[in-house]
Write an enzyme that holds these catalytic residues in place. Structure first.
Site, PDB file in Angstrom:
ATOM      1  N   GLU A 102      -4.335  -6.351  15.037  1.00 37.28           N
ATOM      2  CA  GLU A 102      -3.846  -5.032  14.614  1.00 37.28           C
ATOM      3  C   GLU A 102      -4.982  -4.011  14.703  1.00 37.28           C
ATOM      4  O   GLU A 102      -4.741  -2.824  14.921  1.00 37.28           O
ATOM      5  CB  GLU A 102      -3.282  -5.091  13.174  1.00 37.28           C
ATOM      6  CG  GLU A 102      -2.359  -3.928  12.857  1.00 37.28           C
ATOM      7  CD  GLU A 102      -1.563  -4.116  11.564  1.00 37.28           C
ATOM      8  OE1 GLU A 102      -0.361  -4.426  11.620  1.00 37.28           O
ATOM      9  OE2 GLU A 102      -2.148  -3.940  10.484  1.00 37.28           O
TER      10      GLU A 102
ATOM     11  N   HIS B 125      -4.477 -32.825  18.695  1.00 37.72           N
ATOM     12  CA  HIS B 125      -3.364 -33.645  19.171  1.00 37.72           C
ATOM     13  C   HIS B 125      -2.208 -32.777  19.637  1.00 37.72           C
ATOM     14  O   HIS B 125      -1.071 -33.257  19.739  1.00 37.72           O
ATOM     15  CB  HIS B 125      -2.924 -34.610  18.069  1.00 37.72           C
ATOM     16  CG  HIS B 125      -4.027 -35.564  17.702  1.00 37.72           C
ATOM     17  ND1 HIS B 125      -4.203 -36.773  18.327  1.00 37.72           N
ATOM     18  CD2 HIS B 125      -5.051 -35.446  16.818  1.00 37.72           C
ATOM     19  CE1 HIS B 125      -5.272 -37.378  17.832  1.00 37.72           C
ATOM     20  NE2 HIS B 125      -5.807 -36.587  16.911  1.00 37.72           N
TER      21      HIS B 125
ATOM     22  N   GLU C  22      10.668  -4.499   4.397  1.00 35.46           N
ATOM     23  CA  GLU C  22      10.752  -5.909   4.017  1.00 35.46           C
ATOM     24  C   GLU C  22      10.410  -6.091   2.541  1.00 35.46           C
ATOM     25  O   GLU C  22      11.108  -6.790   1.797  1.00 35.46           O
ATOM     26  CB  GLU C  22       9.780  -6.756   4.853  1.00 35.46           C
ATOM     27  CG  GLU C  22      10.144  -6.893   6.317  1.00 35.46           C
ATOM     28  CD  GLU C  22       9.556  -5.792   7.177  1.00 35.46           C
ATOM     29  OE1 GLU C  22       9.240  -4.692   6.644  1.00 35.46           O
ATOM     30  OE2 GLU C  22       9.414  -6.016   8.389  1.00 35.46           O
TER      31      GLU C  22
ATOM     32  N   LYS D  11       0.842  -1.197   0.000  1.00 32.23           N
ATOM     33  CA  LYS D  11       0.000   0.000   0.000  1.00 32.23           C
ATOM     34  C   LYS D  11       0.880   1.250   0.000  1.00 32.23           C
ATOM     35  O   LYS D  11       0.692   2.154  -0.787  1.00 32.23           O
ATOM     36  CB  LYS D  11      -0.920  -0.024   1.222  1.00 32.23           C
ATOM     37  CG  LYS D  11      -1.803   1.179   1.332  1.00 32.23           C
ATOM     38  CD  LYS D  11      -2.742   1.083   2.518  1.00 32.23           C
ATOM     39  CE  LYS D  11      -3.444   2.404   2.725  1.00 32.23           C
ATOM     40  NZ  LYS D  11      -4.310   2.429   3.887  1.00 32.23           N
TER      41      LYS D  11
ATOM     42  N   LYS E 195       9.768  -0.446  14.077  1.00 31.94           N
ATOM     43  CA  LYS E 195      10.333  -0.124  12.750  1.00 31.94           C
ATOM     44  C   LYS E 195      11.441   0.912  12.898  1.00 31.94           C
ATOM     45  O   LYS E 195      12.516   0.787  12.307  1.00 31.94           O
ATOM     46  CB  LYS E 195       9.253   0.465  11.831  1.00 31.94           C
ATOM     47  CG  LYS E 195       8.247  -0.530  11.310  1.00 31.94           C
ATOM     48  CD  LYS E 195       7.347   0.181  10.291  1.00 31.94           C
ATOM     49  CE  LYS E 195       6.106  -0.631   9.972  1.00 31.94           C
ATOM     50  NZ  LYS E 195       5.125   0.094   9.178  1.00 31.94           N
TER      51      LYS E 195
ATOM     52  N   GLY F 243      -4.730  -1.801   5.117  1.00 32.59           N
ATOM     53  CA  GLY F 243      -3.972  -2.954   4.626  1.00 32.59           C
ATOM     54  C   GLY F 243      -4.649  -4.278   4.956  1.00 32.59           C
ATOM     55  O   GLY F 243      -4.790  -5.150   4.097  1.00 32.59           O
ATOM     56  N   ARG F 244      -5.094  -4.427   6.197  1.00 37.43           N
ATOM     57  CA  ARG F 244      -5.673  -5.718   6.614  1.00 37.43           C
ATOM     58  C   ARG F 244      -7.095  -5.916   6.106  1.00 37.43           C
ATOM     59  O   ARG F 244      -7.696  -6.957   6.362  1.00 37.43           O
ATOM     60  CB  ARG F 244      -5.593  -5.847   8.138  1.00 37.43           C
ATOM     61  CG  ARG F 244      -6.165  -4.674   8.910  1.00 37.43           C
ATOM     62  CD  ARG F 244      -5.732  -4.706  10.374  1.00 37.43           C
ATOM     63  NE  ARG F 244      -6.188  -3.561  11.144  1.00 37.43           N
ATOM     64  CZ  ARG F 244      -5.550  -2.406  11.254  1.00 37.43           C
ATOM     65  NH1 ARG F 244      -4.408  -2.226  10.617  1.00 37.43           N
ATOM     66  NH2 ARG F 244      -6.025  -1.407  11.984  1.00 37.43           N
TER      67      ARG F 244
HETATM   68  O1  F6P Z   1       3.535  -2.402   9.716  1.00 36.49           O
HETATM   69  C1  F6P Z   1       2.208  -2.780   9.668  1.00 36.49           C
HETATM   70  C2  F6P Z   1       1.654  -2.515   8.323  1.00 36.49           C
HETATM   71  O2  F6P Z   1       1.528  -1.152   8.104  1.00 36.49           O
HETATM   72  C3  F6P Z   1       0.325  -3.216   8.131  1.00 36.49           C
HETATM   73  O3  F6P Z   1      -0.732  -2.512   8.651  1.00 36.49           O
HETATM   74  C4  F6P Z   1       0.293  -3.377   6.658  1.00 36.49           C
HETATM   75  O4  F6P Z   1      -0.672  -4.303   6.247  1.00 36.49           O
HETATM   76  C5  F6P Z   1       1.714  -3.826   6.407  1.00 36.49           C
HETATM   77  O5  F6P Z   1       2.479  -3.047   7.299  1.00 36.49           O
HETATM   78  C6  F6P Z   1       2.221  -3.660   5.011  1.00 36.49           C
HETATM   79  O6  F6P Z   1       2.150  -2.347   4.582  1.00 36.49           O
HETATM   80  P1  F6P Z   1       2.288  -1.970   3.063  1.00 36.49           P
HETATM   81  O7  F6P Z   1       1.178  -2.627   2.329  1.00 36.49           O
HETATM   82  O8  F6P Z   1       2.219  -0.481   3.018  1.00 36.49           O
HETATM   83  O9  F6P Z   1       3.614  -2.486   2.581  1.00 36.49           O
END
Ligand code: F6P
Length: 548
Positions: A358, A389, A217, A211, A509, A272-273
């Protein structure tokens, strides 16, 4: 009261009434509540959008649900939901509307945001996604060396990974004729290396999904992917045929080197979620095709309609939410287990962890005051029967109360022998065992030696919801997702918190960026952390020195 200053729920008359009520219910057992009340299951079973919710195995009497619904009314849940559907800026700390419901609004319907209808924009992106998906699926979209796409790799994390990853797994049976899918989220190099080890770069398409297009990452993995591809194909121009982007940040996408013509956009009013129904679902559409993707959106929309229209007393998301509040805030449960009895839903608990934790893992209310009640529970789970189990021992005989959602289907997509009957019988039996247990007298009557009776008896009275659908289809998956999204909404509204921000992820972060620069510093940096953090950094640098 303004919408930013909710009355703390503990101060609502219905909350106090529920506290009194809980005192009268806490000693009652489900054995007793079911005995002599043959209509209980029927009265407490609800249906909507192809889903059935049997809520009867909760520790509730006939007074509980009306009181919980009254709590929702006093907390203005309906009004808050309408504010969401109207596009008001209910995400107050980010000053944003929350309109994921618009992502599944049917073509021709209308949802206004600041006077402009967003539904045509939503469908314009869906149409572009569909056209692109058809080209890839048919083999018309070819890679840099002229070969069609065999595998699509989604590079994203959090909401840009968990939703599509969960849904691609859930709908595997509907992925005929589409490319294979892989997912890389973790910045751990192992994630990228293992996901691409056996792939042919000439037949691989990367979807860089973010987003913000700033997530460390994702950008790190995307750069590694570009190096892997260009290294193998020997030409920077290959990026254009092997990378597409999903983002709200066109500038970031262009800066990374992906043609914005190959970008699928969405909007800052999609969290995002909550973004699976947006372009974030591109890899899913590539896998299952546009028609089935749209079927999933229809299932979501059916749940949106139900949530908006059904009275609280028969409203599946509201009931699930309110029963969760009952179990957590009044009966003392700290966690909530989600137990899909379907292998395809293996990733559903992980997906729900982000959605729920979240959203509702918050300690201050909308106006910034510390909350006076517990908020979101710890959500966890894994598919039955494996969990039986492993951790079910604690569910049955541990000291903690863990309410459970059992998810299952009446038909399997893979009929083999009597597997499905065994699977379903386990689901049913677990709800029965949790609710009714096995009292010491029954155990003793079986001739168990007295010293073993306490070990072999089960207290029961442990709450669960059973959520069923006929079959796992794109539609029912959509309805299930909508069910939990709105459940989370209702709980957040009752607790008076902002379910749509996530400031709690920021500190880690920022600190990680500082630590990363200290790990990499050519000269010994002056470390100004605490003694533990300093030592962890030094240990890493020393290992580096030794192994370099
Ligand atoms: O760090 C959490 C977060 O902002 C989430 O809310 C989001 O889904 C995820 O990182 C990834 O963010 P992006 O889609 O901006 O890479």
């Amino acid at each position: 009261m303004t919408s930013n200053e909710p009355v703390p729920p503990r101060r609502l008359p219905a909350w106090r009434a529920l506290e009194d009520h809980a005192r009268s219910v806490v000693h009652r057992t489900m054995r007793e509540l079911f005995a002599g009340d043959p209509g209980r299951a029927e009265r407490l079973t609800f249906e909507a959008a192809g889903l059935v919710l049997d809520a009867s195995k909760n520790r509730v009497t006939d007074e509980t649900i009306p009181l919980l619904c009254e709590l929702a009314r006093q907390a203005d849940v309906r009004e808050r939901a309408e504010a969401m559907f109207r596009g008001e800026r209910i995400n107050v700390t980010e000053n944003r509307p929350v309109l994921h419901v618009a992502l599944r609004a049917p073509r021709g319907s209308s949802i206004l945001l600041d006077g402009a209808d967003v539904v045509p924009d939503v469908h314009a992106v869906l149409d572009r996604m569909a056209a692109f998906s058809e080209r890839v699926r048919s083999g018309e979209w070819i890679g840099h060396t002229g070969r069609p796409v065999h595998t699509v790799v989604n590079i994203g994390i959090g909401g840009s990974d968990l939703g599509p990853r969960m849904a691609a797994r859930a709908l595997t049976a509907y992925a005929d004729g589409g490319p294979a899918t892989r997912f890389v989220s973790n910045v751990d190099p192992t994630a990228f290396v293992e996901a691409t080890r056996d792939l042919d770069p000439a037949e691989t398409l990367f979807v860089v999904c973010s987003k913000s297009f700033t997530t460390l990452e994702t950008l790190t993995n995307a750069r590694t992917a570009r190096g892997w591809l260009v290294g193998a194909l020997g030409d920077d121009a290959a990026v254009a045929r092997h990378f597409v982007a999903v983002s709200t940040n066109a500038e970031g996408v262009a800066e990374f080197g992906i043609d914005v013509g190959n970008m699928f956009g969405f909007w800052d009013w999609v969290g995002g979620r909550y973004s699976l129904a947006s372009a974030v679902g591109l890899i899913l559409m590539l896998a299952i095709g546009p028609a089935r993707f749209r079927e999933m959106l229809d299932g979501m929309h059916a749940m949106d309609d139900h949530f908006r229209a059904a009275p609280l007393e028969r409203n599946l998301p509201a009931l699930l939410a309110l029963l969760g509040i009952w179990n957590a805030n009044f009966l003392g449960a700290a966690s909530h287990a989600v137990l899909p009895y379907d292998e395809y839903l293996a990733l559903f608990p992980a997906y729900l962890q982000q959605l729920d934790m979240e959203s509702n893992g918050k300690r201050v209310d909308l106006s910034g005051r510390p909350v006076e009640t517990d908020t979101g529970p710890i959500v966890w789970g894994q598919p039955g029967t494996d969990g039986q189990h492993a951790f079910f021992q604690l569910l049955h005989q541990g000291t903690r109360l863990v309410p459970c959602d059992f998810l299952g289907f009446l038909e399997t997509l893979n009929p083999v022998g009597n597997h499905h009957a065994l699977l379903y019988s386990n689901l049913v039996a677990q709800t029965e065992a949790l609710a009714f247990g096995k009292p010491a007298e029954e155990v003793a009557a079986e001739g168990v030696p007295p010293e073993l009776v306490p070990h072999k008896s089960f207290p029961g009275n442990r709450p669960s919801n059973t959520i069923l659908a006929d079959r796992l289809t794109p539609w029912t998956l959509g309805a299930l997702i909508g069910l939990y999204e709105h459940k989370v909404f209702v709980q957040g509204a009752v607790w008076g918190i902002d379910s749509f921000d996530q400031w709690g992820v920021e500190l880690g972060k920022t600190l990680a960026a500082r630590v990363a620069s200290e790990l990499d510093a050519p000269d010994e940096p002056v470390l100004r952390h605490d003694s533990s953090t300093n030592a962890l950094i030094r240990r890493w640098r020393e290992t580096r020195r030794r192994t370099r």
